[in-house]
Motif scaffolding. Sequence first.
Motif, PDB file in Angstrom:
ATOM      1  N   UNK A 191       0.846  -1.176   0.000  1.00 47.03           N
ATOM      2  CA  UNK A 191       0.000   0.000   0.000  1.00 47.03           C
ATOM      3  C   UNK A 191       0.896   1.246   0.000  1.00 47.03           C
ATOM      4  N   UNK A 192       0.412   2.286  -0.637  1.00 45.60           N
ATOM      5  CA  UNK A 192       1.180   3.536  -0.628  1.00 45.60           C
ATOM      6  C   UNK A 192       0.874   4.312   0.648  1.00 45.60           C
ATOM      7  N   UNK A 193       1.837   5.109   1.076  1.00 43.03           N
ATOM      8  CA  UNK A 193       1.663   5.881   2.311  1.00 43.03           C
ATOM      9  C   UNK A 193       0.720   7.057   2.123  1.00 43.03           C
ATOM     10  N   UNK A 194       0.667   7.600   0.919  1.00 43.27           N
ATOM     11  CA  UNK A 194      -0.335   8.586   0.525  1.00 43.27           C
ATOM     12  C   UNK A 194      -0.864   8.143  -0.842  1.00 43.27           C
ATOM     13  N   UNK A 195      -1.943   8.754  -1.292  1.00 46.67           N
ATOM     14  CA  UNK A 195      -2.527   8.380  -2.573  1.00 46.67           C
ATOM     15  C   UNK A 195      -1.495   8.547  -3.688  1.00 46.67           C
ATOM     16  N   UNK A 196      -1.353   7.520  -4.532  1.00 43.46           N
ATOM     17  CA  UNK A 196      -0.411   7.578  -5.648  1.00 43.46           C
ATOM     18  C   UNK A 196      -0.806   8.695  -6.606  1.00 43.46           C
ATOM     19  N   UNK A 197       0.146   9.549  -6.954  1.00 41.68           N
ATOM     20  CA  UNK A 197      -0.118  10.612  -7.920  1.00 41.68           C
ATOM     21  C   UNK A 197      -0.337  10.006  -9.297  1.00 41.68           C
ATOM     22  N   UNK A 198      -1.405  10.388  -9.960  1.00 43.23           N
ATOM     23  CA  UNK A 198      -1.754   9.783 -11.244  1.00 43.23           C
ATOM     24  C   UNK A 198      -2.304  10.830 -12.198  1.00 43.23           C
ATOM     25  N   UNK A 199      -2.024  10.606 -13.488  1.00 46.25           N
ATOM     26  CA  UNK A 199      -2.557  11.398 -14.593  1.00 46.25           C
ATOM     27  C   UNK A 199      -3.099  10.436 -15.635  1.00 46.25           C
ATOM     28  N   UNK A 200      -3.926  10.951 -16.530  1.00 44.41           N
ATOM     29  CA  UNK A 200      -4.323  10.178 -17.706  1.00 44.41           C
ATOM     30  C   UNK A 200      -3.897  10.959 -18.944  1.00 44.41           C
ATOM     31  N   UNK A 201      -3.172  10.281 -19.846  1.00 38.69           N
ATOM     32  CA  UNK A 201      -2.751  10.911 -21.081  1.00 38.69           C
ATOM     33  C   UNK A 201      -3.904  11.009 -22.064  1.00 38.69           C
ATOM     34  N   UNK A 202      -4.098  12.200 -22.626  1.00 39.66           N
ATOM     35  CA  UNK A 202      -5.222  12.456 -23.535  1.00 39.66           C
ATOM     36  C   UNK A 202      -4.683  13.069 -24.817  1.00 39.66           C
ATOM     37  N   UNK A 203      -5.105  12.505 -25.954  1.00 35.01           N
ATOM     38  CA  UNK A 203      -4.657  13.020 -27.239  1.00 35.01           C
ATOM     39  C   UNK A 203      -5.514  14.149 -27.773  1.00 35.01           C
ATOM     40  N   UNK A 204      -6.724  14.281 -27.243  1.00 32.18           N
ATOM     41  CA  UNK A 204      -7.571  15.389 -27.690  1.00 32.18           C
ATOM     42  C   UNK A 204      -8.910  14.953 -28.241  1.00 32.18           C
TER      43      UNK A 204
END
Length: 355
Positions: free
Chosen positions: A177-190
């Motif tokens: 488990x991570x100690x804080x929420x895992x930083x995440x993004x979603x790649x978007x082409x448009x």
Amino acid sequence: MSEQQQDRAGIALGLDSFGDMTSQSDGSRTHSAQVIRDHVGHAVLADSFGIDAISFGEHHRRDFAISAPDMVLAGAATVTERITLGTAVTVLSSDDPIRVMERFATLDAMANGRAEITVGRGSFTESFPLFGYELNDYALLFEEKFDMFARLLDQPETFTWSGQHRKPVEGGIIMPRTETRLAAWVGVGGSPESVLRSVKQRIPMMLAIIGGPAARFKPYADLYRRAQSETGVPRMPLGVHSPGHIAETDEKAHEELRDRWIANRNTIGRERGWPPSTADEFEHEAEHGSLYVGSPETVAKKIAQTVLALDLDRFDLKYSNGPMQDEQLRRSIELYGTEVIPRVREIVGEARQLN
């Protein structure tokens, strides 16, 4: 640059690479194993120059050395101190979201909370037949797996999920488990659908702008923020990823990148039916499009213009673009950290202070 000026600028500035195969001074190709070791060195270099983040992409083809970016980032985690370590992108459609979460939770532990992940469909499709997936399921695979991944980010005590393309999970234990929420993004082409999906799943959007003027993506930025407001989603950051290269002068930067950029475009273009790229196309993209190539001042002004036009929170420069020499990439990284980033923050900070 003072902390107060950085706060006014409100912009994180990172680097991206797909692990492009590099070349030696005699034109021969560098071995893929050395390219991977060099990328760990790039992370160390970027860390030393105060660059906010470095991200490596996943590909499964001869022109890119990195197929397992989390492994390369794990190596970088042991020899860096402050830089954020992420991906650009992890191809979620042909992976298992549970294994992705486990791998990146492990990376986050090794990096003392500095890991992040950008998930996406991927602009290349080699991973689908390689891992036994049907290209006909391209859209549905991402839809299902993105939903699954978004739920995993909340780190439930046990995980239960069912869908069309894998057996259900009942009461699964996800470790570590991570100690804080895992930083995440979603790649978007448009596409509007991708923008709305990002807001629905509450995972910030990283726009991949690789051609044409960046300002043409303003309707997507506006939709992104409007959708958050209308659905009561707390404000999420917005990022952009675009290619470029920095050298001491505009002329030198163009000379170092031009032929490699054209070769890279033509390799991909032959597969996709694009017309051959030319020097004129390169110069047009550098002048009017989303190719950030030139001296530190030229690149800084262009990045700042994009940041202000789209009201960005993050800009990542894809610093490897075709078979360049490693020393050219390292010099570009150095100039980005020491000259471009302070100048971007100065321009953006002054403009945002006025507003």
